[in-house]
Design a protein around this motif. Structure first.
Motif, PDB file in Angstrom:
ATOM      1  N   GLY A 110       0.851  -1.184   0.000  1.00 36.21           N
ATOM      2  CA  GLY A 110       0.000   0.000   0.000  1.00 36.21           C
ATOM      3  C   GLY A 110       0.882   1.227   0.000  1.00 36.21           C
ATOM      4  O   GLY A 110       2.024   1.177   0.476  1.00 36.21           O
ATOM      5  N   PRO A 111       0.393   2.350  -0.519  1.00 30.13           N
ATOM      6  CA  PRO A 111       1.227   3.546  -0.633  1.00 30.13           C
ATOM      7  C   PRO A 111       1.522   4.187   0.716  1.00 30.13           C
ATOM      8  O   PRO A 111       0.661   4.276   1.579  1.00 30.13           O
ATOM      9  CB  PRO A 111       0.399   4.477  -1.524  1.00 30.13           C
ATOM     10  CG  PRO A 111      -1.010   4.046  -1.307  1.00 30.13           C
ATOM     11  CD  PRO A 111      -0.949   2.562  -1.101  1.00 30.13           C
ATOM     12  N   GLN A 112       2.752   4.667   0.860  1.00 25.81           N
ATOM     13  CA  GLN A 112       3.170   5.307   2.106  1.00 25.81           C
ATOM     14  C   GLN A 112       2.847   6.791   2.136  1.00 25.81           C
ATOM     15  O   GLN A 112       2.762   7.386   3.210  1.00 25.81           O
ATOM     16  CB  GLN A 112       4.667   5.127   2.306  1.00 25.81           C
ATOM     17  CG  GLN A 112       5.522   5.770   1.219  1.00 25.81           C
ATOM     18  CD  GLN A 112       6.972   5.367   1.307  1.00 25.81           C
ATOM     19  OE1 GLN A 112       7.766   6.028   1.960  1.00 25.81           O
ATOM     20  NE2 GLN A 112       7.318   4.271   0.653  1.00 25.81           N
ATOM     21  N   GLY A 113       2.712   7.401   0.964  1.00 27.52           N
ATOM     22  CA  GLY A 113       2.515   8.843   0.933  1.00 27.52           C
ATOM     23  C   GLY A 113       1.807   9.293  -0.328  1.00 27.52           C
ATOM     24  O   GLY A 113       1.547   8.500  -1.239  1.00 27.52           O
ATOM     25  N   LEU A 139      -5.944  14.108  -1.744  1.00 24.60           N
ATOM     26  CA  LEU A 139      -6.646  12.840  -1.629  1.00 24.60           C
ATOM     27  C   LEU A 139      -8.129  13.071  -1.391  1.00 24.60           C
ATOM     28  O   LEU A 139      -8.522  13.735  -0.438  1.00 24.60           O
ATOM     29  CB  LEU A 139      -6.066  12.015  -0.474  1.00 24.60           C
ATOM     30  CG  LEU A 139      -6.642  10.606  -0.317  1.00 24.60           C
ATOM     31  CD1 LEU A 139      -6.394   9.776  -1.567  1.00 24.60           C
ATOM     32  CD2 LEU A 139      -6.032   9.914   0.892  1.00 24.60           C
ATOM     33  N   LYS A 140      -8.939  12.522  -2.292  1.00 27.26           N
ATOM     34  CA  LYS A 140     -10.385  12.555  -2.129  1.00 27.26           C
ATOM     35  C   LYS A 140     -10.880  11.123  -2.104  1.00 27.26           C
ATOM     36  O   LYS A 140     -10.577  10.333  -2.994  1.00 27.26           O
ATOM     37  CB  LYS A 140     -11.034  13.330  -3.274  1.00 27.26           C
ATOM     38  CG  LYS A 140     -10.651  14.804  -3.303  1.00 27.26           C
ATOM     39  CD  LYS A 140     -11.343  15.531  -4.450  1.00 27.26           C
ATOM     40  CE  LYS A 140     -10.959  17.006  -4.468  1.00 27.26           C
ATOM     41  NZ  LYS A 140     -11.607  17.727  -5.595  1.00 27.26           N
ATOM     42  N   LEU A 141     -11.652  10.814  -1.091  1.00 24.03           N
ATOM     43  CA  LEU A 141     -12.065   9.434  -0.873  1.00 24.03           C
ATOM     44  C   LEU A 141     -13.089   8.963  -1.893  1.00 24.03           C
ATOM     45  O   LEU A 141     -13.097   7.811  -2.294  1.00 24.03           O
ATOM     46  CB  LEU A 141     -12.634   9.290   0.541  1.00 24.03           C
ATOM     47  CG  LEU A 141     -13.022   7.880   0.999  1.00 24.03           C
ATOM     48  CD1 LEU A 141     -11.833   6.944   0.909  1.00 24.03           C
ATOM     49  CD2 LEU A 141     -13.562   7.908   2.416  1.00 24.03           C
ATOM     50  N   ILE A 150      -5.967   3.725  -0.465  1.00 21.04           N
ATOM     51  CA  ILE A 150      -4.885   4.715  -0.431  1.00 21.04           C
ATOM     52  C   ILE A 150      -4.951   5.537   0.853  1.00 21.04           C
ATOM     53  O   ILE A 150      -3.942   5.727   1.540  1.00 21.04           O
ATOM     54  CB  ILE A 150      -4.954   5.627  -1.673  1.00 21.04           C
ATOM     55  CG1 ILE A 150      -4.572   4.838  -2.926  1.00 21.04           C
ATOM     56  CG2 ILE A 150      -4.043   6.837  -1.507  1.00 21.04           C
ATOM     57  CD1 ILE A 150      -4.812   5.590  -4.220  1.00 21.04           C
ATOM     58  N   GLN A 151      -6.140   6.010   1.200  1.00 25.87           N
ATOM     59  CA  GLN A 151      -6.263   6.827   2.408  1.00 25.87           C
ATOM     60  C   GLN A 151      -5.904   6.030   3.651  1.00 25.87           C
ATOM     61  O   GLN A 151      -5.175   6.514   4.528  1.00 25.87           O
ATOM     62  CB  GLN A 151      -7.680   7.383   2.539  1.00 25.87           C
ATOM     63  CG  GLN A 151      -7.860   8.260   3.781  1.00 25.87           C
ATOM     64  CD  GLN A 151      -9.106   9.119   3.717  1.00 25.87           C
ATOM     65  OE1 GLN A 151      -9.538   9.533   2.651  1.00 25.87           O
ATOM     66  NE2 GLN A 151      -9.693   9.394   4.868  1.00 25.87           N
ATOM     67  N   GLY A 152      -6.400   4.793   3.733  1.00 27.36           N
ATOM     68  CA  GLY A 152      -6.066   3.963   4.881  1.00 27.36           C
ATOM     69  C   GLY A 152      -4.580   3.684   4.978  1.00 27.36           C
ATOM     70  O   GLY A 152      -4.003   3.657   6.074  1.00 27.36           O
TER      71      GLY A 152
END
Length: 291
Positions: A110-113, A139-141, A150-152
């Motif tokens: 998963g992405p770190q940033g 970032l828009k959910l 991504i947000q998580g």
């Protein structure tokens, strides 16, 4: 009038296809179990002392039917055990019980940033490894694929690296390879490096079988003869990439992470990919039809 089943060739064809698919699935599950029994015994595998490698296959914590994340633990002999982690943004209990008190590298799928430039809709590392997820600057959910995941993920990475000195993210504030305990990986790209060509879809029985065989050829020793799930296999590959990183057989793609203090988030960051030594993967796995 409703459709008649009797003498309807479409219905019989569909039924025949289902029977064939079930038979092929049974065949390859049986083949996997037979090979496992021939190679090694059953049960939970004892992990050797010292360094361990944890692969975490993140799920979308914002999904309406969210589920636990699969993890895999490898030791330096590549003994493998599985478990589940219930996502929480603070990272509580993210290090499994068998790994407590040991040196570890945690590899998260998963992405770190987020992206580093305001007009960017993808990170440099994601471009380099051709990742399907695109991590933007803002970032828009709602409304875009992978946004919940991504947000998580970016929130989790931020909490881990700001929780103390236990989680040292590769490249953040100059953290060197030798001192790293936290990396980002992309199993989807790593599978392509390991395989001779395209693999069957990962959720099919044949796709799981092929991936499990690739891992056993690399020396991974599963605890059970049960064919691992696709999420367990991704977690195992993530842990194996962490092992390759530890022995110095990996590439580091992208730009170093930087802390965005104003938004309490990390910007950009490396993705670690495996490099293969000569003869590390064999291509003698039987070709199978997707099931």
């Amino acid at each position: 009038m409703g459709m008649s089943i009797r003498n309807n060739p479409r219905v019989y064809a569909a039924a025949g296809a289902s029977i064939i698919a079930a038979a092929v699935a049974t065949r390859y599950v049986a083949k996997w179990r037979k090979r496992k029994y021939m190679r090694r015994g059953e049960g939970i595998r004892d992990l050797g002392g010292g360094q361990v490698f944890i692969g975490l296959d993140l799920t979308d914590p914002y999904a309406s039917s969210s589920r636990p994340c699969d993890y895999a633990i490898l030791d330096t002999d590549l003994n493998c055990n599985f478990g589940l982690w219930d996502y929480n943004v603070g990272g509580a209990s993210i290090i499994p019980q068998p790994a407590l008190g040991r040196s570890f590298i945690l590899a998260i799928d998963g992405p770190q940033g987020l992206a580093g430039e305001p007009d960017a809709n993808v990170r440099i590392s994601e471009k380099l490894v051709n990742a399907p997820g695109r991590t933007p600057y803002f970032l828009k959910l709602e409304g875009k694929p992978y946004q919940g995941l991504i947000q998580g993920s970016v929130n989790l990475f931020h909490k881990l690296v700001t929780s103390g000195s236990r989680f040292r993210l590769l490249g953040l504030d100059g953290v060197p390879v030798s001192d790293t305990t936290l990396i980002e990986v992309y199993p989807g790209g790593a599978w392509k490096i390991l395989s001779k060509g395209n693999l069957p879809a990962k959720r099919t029985v044949s796709g799981r079988y092929r991936r499990a065989e690739l891992l056993t050829q690399l020396g991974v020793k599963f605890a059970s003869s049960d064919l691992p799930t696709n999420d367990q296999l991704d977690a195992t590959l993530a842990a194996w990439v962490a092992y390759k990183f530890w022995i110095g057989e990996s590439s580091i793609e992208g730009t170093a992470p930087e802390m965005d203090e104003l938004n309490s988030i990390i910007r950009e960051g490396y993705i670690v990919m495996p490099t293969l030594s000569s003869g590390e993967v064999h291509n003698d796995i039987e070709e199978v039809a997707p099931v």
